[in-house]
Scaffold this active site. Structure first.
Site, short mmCIF file in Angstrom:
data_model
loop_
_atom_site.label_atom_id
_atom_site.label_comp_id
_atom_site.label_asym_id
_atom_site.label_seq_id
_atom_site.Cartn_x
_atom_site.Cartn_y
_atom_site.Cartn_z
N ILE A 31 -15.90 32.30 54.05
CA ILE A 31 -16.48 31.49 52.99
C ILE A 31 -17.05 32.35 51.85
CG2 ILE A 31 -18.86 31.25 53.88
CD1 ILE A 31 -18.57 28.22 53.43
N HIS A 100 -15.85 37.65 66.35
CA HIS A 100 -14.83 37.45 65.31
C HIS A 100 -14.44 38.80 64.73
CE1 HIS A 100 -18.85 37.15 63.55
NE2 HIS A 100 -18.36 37.64 62.44
#
Ligand code: 5GP
Length: 116
Positions: A31, A100
């Site tokens: 994002i 991640h």
């Protein structure tokens, strides 16, 4: 119940721009991108971070690297190269407590390690 932001994306409780998906992992655009390409490779089964990788889950964690390589290929990064980053814990700068891999590319990425 574990409800970090990546679990919510996996459960479709919040939206994200999905670049690629397989049974065990999801690749979404970050994002707040730090490079022309900035994708997060996220295991669907919750693992808190590198600090939670064990002999038992190492095989599925290893597949995340194959996933990153597939995503890099799909996005045309293989010829020029790319960088993978995993942040672990407070000093590592980990913000989201769900393992991640950051996949960064699309320009020369500068020094590998930021020095004081
Ligand atoms: P960390 O600092 O934990 O290694 O990285 C977490 C990353 O997740 C950051 O780069 C941040 O921009 C990204 N991120 C945080 N919230 C969201 C979100 O809701 N959607 C997406 N796509 N990325 C997010």
């Amino acid at each position: 119940m574990i409800d970090d932001v990546f679990c919510k994306i996996i459960n479709k409780e919040i939206s994200a721009e999905v670049v690629m998906e397989e049974k065990d992992w999801l690749a979404v655009k970050d994002i707040h991108p730090q490079a022309p390409v900035h994708v997060l490779i996220v295991p669907k089964k919750h693992i808190g971070g590198l600090g939670d990788v064990t002999d038992e889950n190492a095989e599925s964690v290893g597949k995340l690297f194959a996933a990153a390589n597939k995503v890099a290929d799909k996005l045309g990064l293989k010829e020029k190269g790319f960088r993978l980053i995993i942040n672990q814990g407070e000093h590592g700068g980990q913000l989201v407590p769900h393992l991640h891999i950051h996949l960064l590319g699309g320009k020369p990425l500068g020094p590998k390690i930021v020095r004081d």
